[in-house]
Scaffold this motif. Structure first.
Motif, PDB file in Angstrom:
ATOM      1  N   ILE A  87      24.742  80.989  77.603  1.00 57.24           N
ATOM      2  CA  ILE A  87      24.732  82.289  78.252  1.00 57.24           C
ATOM      3  C   ILE A  87      23.496  82.996  77.698  1.00 57.24           C
ATOM      4  O   ILE A  87      23.478  83.426  76.546  1.00 57.24           O
ATOM      5  N   VAL A  88      22.454  83.071  78.502  1.00 53.39           N
ATOM      6  CA  VAL A  88      21.159  83.591  78.050  1.00 53.39           C
ATOM      7  C   VAL A  88      21.106  85.083  78.365  1.00 53.39           C
ATOM      8  O   VAL A  88      21.054  85.476  79.531  1.00 53.39           O
ATOM      9  N   ASP A  89      21.122  85.895  77.329  1.00 48.59           N
ATOM     10  CA  ASP A  89      21.145  87.353  77.455  1.00 48.59           C
ATOM     11  C   ASP A  89      19.715  87.874  77.563  1.00 48.59           C
ATOM     12  O   ASP A  89      19.041  88.105  76.564  1.00 48.59           O
ATOM     13  N   ILE A  90      19.258  88.046  78.792  1.00 47.47           N
ATOM     14  CA  ILE A  90      17.883  88.501  79.051  1.00 47.47           C
ATOM     15  C   ILE A  90      17.704  89.961  78.620  1.00 47.47           C
ATOM     16  O   ILE A  90      16.620  90.354  78.192  1.00 47.47           O
ATOM     17  N   ILE A  91      18.749  90.743  78.705  1.00 43.98           N
ATOM     18  CA  ILE A  91      18.656  92.145  78.286  1.00 43.98           C
ATOM     19  C   ILE A  91      18.296  92.225  76.800  1.00 43.98           C
ATOM     20  O   ILE A  91      17.372  92.929  76.408  1.00 43.98           O
ATOM     21  N   ARG A  92      19.008  91.467  75.970  1.00 39.58           N
ATOM     22  CA  ARG A  92      18.736  91.496  74.524  1.00 39.58           C
ATOM     23  C   ARG A  92      17.505  90.682  74.159  1.00 39.58           C
ATOM     24  O   ARG A  92      16.753  91.044  73.252  1.00 39.58           O
ATOM     25  N   GLY A  93      17.268  89.559  74.859  1.00 39.71           N
ATOM     26  CA  GLY A  93      16.143  88.689  74.515  1.00 39.71           C
ATOM     27  C   GLY A  93      14.823  89.133  75.108  1.00 39.71           C
ATOM     28  O   GLY A  93      13.762  88.751  74.620  1.00 39.71           O
ATOM     29  N   GLY A  94      14.881  89.911  76.165  1.00 39.42           N
ATOM     30  CA  GLY A  94      13.677  90.489  76.753  1.00 39.42           C
ATOM     31  C   GLY A  94      12.773  89.497  77.462  1.00 39.42           C
ATOM     32  O   GLY A  94      13.132  88.355  77.740  1.00 39.42           O
ATOM     33  N   GLU A  95      11.594  89.973  77.752  1.00 37.68           N
ATOM     34  CA  GLU A  95      10.605  89.205  78.499  1.00 37.68           C
ATOM     35  C   GLU A  95      10.234  87.908  77.784  1.00 37.68           C
ATOM     36  O   GLU A  95       9.986  86.882  78.417  1.00 37.68           O
ATOM     37  N   GLU A  96      10.199  87.934  76.465  1.00 34.05           N
ATOM     38  CA  GLU A  96       9.858  86.734  75.692  1.00 34.05           C
ATOM     39  C   GLU A  96      10.848  85.598  75.971  1.00 34.05           C
ATOM     40  O   GLU A  96      10.456  84.442  76.140  1.00 34.05           O
TER      41      GLU A  96
END
Length: 131
Positions: A87-96
């Protein structure tokens, strides 16, 4: 959903390896796989981050977001590999984190299995994040 050693696990039905010709659709093994919440690219497997012609990869893929479509935002990528679910959390992990996923999402060496991807693909094409 069981928890083993502090990790969530689920089961993915996999075809039986037996040589039996019994109704293969009904014969499946339930293999436990961990569910990993990802906020940093280092938490994703190398085989996903660095796709290769020498190592074909099969990934079940879906994304969740706000206002799916041309002006939408991706919040979570769900990636199902045979050995784990991410489950890849783009909100927390951001653009990187999103950029780290890009090579696999664009790679011809990664077969992506997606159900009802119309809105997801619109977001990716508009953002230029995957083809």
């Amino acid at each position: 959903m069981p928890v083993v050693d502090g990790l969530y696990q689920t089961y993915i039905p996999l075809p039986s390896e037996s040589g039996s010709n019994k109704n293969r659709e009904q014969v499946a093994l339930l293999s436990p796989v961990p569910i990993c919440v990802v906020t940093n690219a280092s938490q994703l497997p190398t085989k996903f981050l660095n796709p290769s012609s020498e190592r074909q990869l099969l990934v079940g893929f879906d994304c969740e977001g706000v206002n799916h479509g041309k002006h939408g935002t991706i919040c979570i990528l769900q990636l199902a590999l045979l050995d784990a679910i991410y489950i890849v959390d783009i909100i927390r992990g951001g653009e990187e984190l999103m950029k780290a996923c890009k090579p696999a999402l664009e790679s011809p060496y990664v077969t992506k299995i997606i159900h009802d991807c119309k809105q997801d693909s619109i977001i990716f094409s508009v953002w230029g994040q995957a083809t």
